[in-house]
Write a protein that holds these residues in place. Structure first.
Motif, PDB file in Angstrom:
ATOM      1  N   ASN A  56       0.825  -1.205   0.000  1.00  0.00           N
ATOM      2  CA  ASN A  56       0.000   0.000   0.000  1.00  0.00           C
ATOM      3  C   ASN A  56       0.861   1.257   0.000  1.00  0.00           C
ATOM      4  N   VAL A  57       1.981   1.197   0.728  1.00  0.00           N
ATOM      5  CA  VAL A  57       2.916   2.321   0.736  1.00  0.00           C
ATOM      6  C   VAL A  57       3.578   2.453  -0.631  1.00  0.00           C
ATOM      7  N   ALA A  58       3.911   1.315  -1.238  1.00  0.00           N
ATOM      8  CA  ALA A  58       4.363   1.224  -2.635  1.00  0.00           C
ATOM      9  C   ALA A  58       5.573   2.099  -2.942  1.00  0.00           C
ATOM     10  N   ARG A  59       6.604   1.965  -2.137  1.00  0.00           N
ATOM     11  CA  ARG A  59       7.843   2.656  -2.469  1.00  0.00           C
ATOM     12  C   ARG A  59       8.419   2.041  -3.750  1.00  0.00           C
ATOM     13  N   PRO A  60       9.059   2.847  -4.601  1.00  0.00           N
ATOM     14  CA  PRO A  60       9.552   2.329  -5.883  1.00  0.00           C
ATOM     15  C   PRO A  60      10.415   1.077  -5.762  1.00  0.00           C
ATOM     16  N   ALA A  61      11.278   1.009  -4.735  1.00  0.00           N
ATOM     17  CA  ALA A  61      12.137  -0.169  -4.580  1.00  0.00           C
ATOM     18  C   ALA A  61      11.316  -1.422  -4.286  1.00  0.00           C
ATOM     19  N   PHE A  62      10.196  -1.254  -3.580  1.00  0.00           N
ATOM     20  CA  PHE A  62       9.324  -2.396  -3.310  1.00  0.00           C
ATOM     21  C   PHE A  62       8.601  -2.829  -4.573  1.00  0.00           C
ATOM     22  N   VAL A  63       8.107  -1.886  -5.337  1.00  0.00           N
ATOM     23  CA  VAL A  63       7.303  -2.199  -6.533  1.00  0.00           C
ATOM     24  C   VAL A  63       8.168  -2.786  -7.642  1.00  0.00           C
ATOM     25  N   ALA A  64       9.458  -2.461  -7.663  1.00  0.00           N
ATOM     26  CA  ALA A  64      10.327  -2.827  -8.787  1.00  0.00           C
ATOM     27  C   ALA A  64      10.272  -4.307  -9.166  1.00  0.00           C
ATOM     28  N   PRO A  65      10.404  -5.263  -8.233  1.00  0.00           N
ATOM     29  CA  PRO A  65      10.361  -6.672  -8.679  1.00  0.00           C
ATOM     30  C   PRO A  65       9.020  -7.080  -9.271  1.00  0.00           C
ATOM     31  N   PHE A  66       7.932  -6.482  -8.779  1.00  0.00           N
ATOM     32  CA  PHE A  66       6.616  -6.765  -9.352  1.00  0.00           C
ATOM     33  C   PHE A  66       6.518  -6.175 -10.763  1.00  0.00           C
ATOM     34  N   ALA A  67       7.014  -4.942 -10.922  1.00  0.00           N
ATOM     35  CA  ALA A  67       6.958  -4.295 -12.236  1.00  0.00           C
ATOM     36  C   ALA A  67       7.812  -5.050 -13.247  1.00  0.00           C
ATOM     37  N   ASP A  68       9.011  -5.486 -12.825  1.00  0.00           N
ATOM     38  CA  ASP A  68       9.865  -6.250 -13.732  1.00  0.00           C
ATOM     39  C   ASP A  68       9.162  -7.516 -14.202  1.00  0.00           C
ATOM     40  N   PHE A  69       8.490  -8.186 -13.287  1.00  0.00           N
ATOM     41  CA  PHE A  69       7.807  -9.436 -13.609  1.00  0.00           C
ATOM     42  C   PHE A  69       6.570  -9.199 -14.466  1.00  0.00           C
ATOM     43  N   LEU A  70       5.744  -8.238 -14.087  1.00  0.00           N
ATOM     44  CA  LEU A  70       4.452  -8.042 -14.762  1.00  0.00           C
ATOM     45  C   LEU A  70       4.599  -7.340 -16.102  1.00  0.00           C
ATOM     46  N   ALA A  71       5.653  -6.555 -16.275  1.00  0.00           N
ATOM     47  CA  ALA A  71       5.857  -5.847 -17.531  1.00  0.00           C
ATOM     48  C   ALA A  71       6.643  -6.664 -18.539  1.00  0.00           C
ATOM     49  N   ALA A  72       7.136  -7.832 -18.109  1.00  0.00           N
ATOM     50  CA  ALA A  72       7.986  -8.648 -18.996  1.00  0.00           C
ATOM     51  C   ALA A  72       7.195  -9.086 -20.225  1.00  0.00           C
TER      52      ALA A  72
END
Length: 270
Positions: free
Chosen positions: A254-270
């Motif tokens: 919920n806080v969604a700091r960029p460093a936290f979101v990064a592994p999800f973004a890398d995976f979901l945007a692949a």
């Protein structure tokens, strides 16, 4: 941000909020809260993905729970959201991860990312708190119900070890905040949703049929049971891997700091 309504097939509709650009991703919120708590996540993830958020049944403004509601109703609802948006990727948190995992057994999900999945594997979900919680909700004792729900979410947390009167006092303060009030409003729905999670307890092999590429993530500061569930599921699902995020607690998504979101973004945007 774009907003649209998706028919629920029974005279109601889901409001879907869409933002960002890239592959379509549907976000499934956790229990006790709604999609508003994931606004920052949508903005950060939206830099690489088209993010769709909606409120599951039982939330204010969403269709009501159906009589005899079970998780398959939530899966049917998600099927409508996927059809309307064209998305085939899911990012789900806590109780929403339970819905997403059940959905991946029968819907065309290509990529599945879960954070702190509230899935009961071989008794991993504690249950001693649940009947007192259900009784408190039925009696309208919202502070006590919230205190018990916190115990159920993380029985090892420092807060859960405080005397009940202290926990209730803390929850009374929380209920004065917007987030606390929304959590209080969602308690009757939480009874149904947690009941479904407990009812579907079983071996990790029950999810061996999930063939989507899957990223199963637990916060290093979240309840230890989430990590164990991720590891068990990753061992059973053919295209899954388990990951810990250092320093992350249950609300980190919920806080969604960029460093936290990064592994999800890398995976979901692949």
């Amino acid at each position: 941000m774009e907003e649209r309504f998706v028919d629920d097939g029974a005279g109601g509709a889901f409001l879907v909020r869409t933002e960002g650009t890239g592959p379509g991703v549907v976000v499934l919120h956790g229990g006790g809260i709604d999609s508003r708590e994931y606004g920052r996540l949508a903005r950060v993830l939206g830099e690489r993905c088209t993010v769709h958020r909606y409120d599951r049944r039982g939330r204010v403004g969403a269709p009501p729970l159906r009589p005899g509601h079970d998780v398959e109703v939530d899966v049917d609802d998600l099927a409508r959201i996927l059809e309307a948006t064209g998305a085939r990727r899911l990012l789900a948190h806590s109780g929403g991860a339970f819905v997403a995992l059940r959905a991946a057994l029968r819907l065309p999900v290509e990529r599945l990312a879960l954070y702190d999945p509230a899935v009961s594997i071989d008794g991993s979900t504690p249950t001693a708190w649940f009947e007192p919680f259900r009784a408190a909700v039925a009696a309208g004792d919202v502070p006590r119900a919230m205190a018990l729900a916190g115990e159920g979410a993380d029985p090892d947390a420092a807060l859960a070890r405080l005397p009940m009167p202290v926990r209730i006092a803390i929850c009374r303060v929380l209920l004065r905040t917007p987030v606390g009030r929304r959590m209080g409003e969602g308690l009757p729905t939480a009874v149904t949703e947690v009941g479904q999670i407990i009812a579907h307890d079983g071996p990790a092999s029950a999810y061996a049929g999930v063939t989507a590429d899957s990223l199963l993530v637990a916060g290093a500061r979240s309840a230890a049971s989430f990590g164990r569930v991720c590891d068990a599921l990753a061992a059973a699902m053919p295209r899954a891997r388990s990951l810990r995020i250092a320093g992350a607690a249950h609300e980190a998504i919920n806080v969604a700091r960029p460093a936290f979101v990064a592994p999800f973004a890398d995976f979901l945007a692949a």
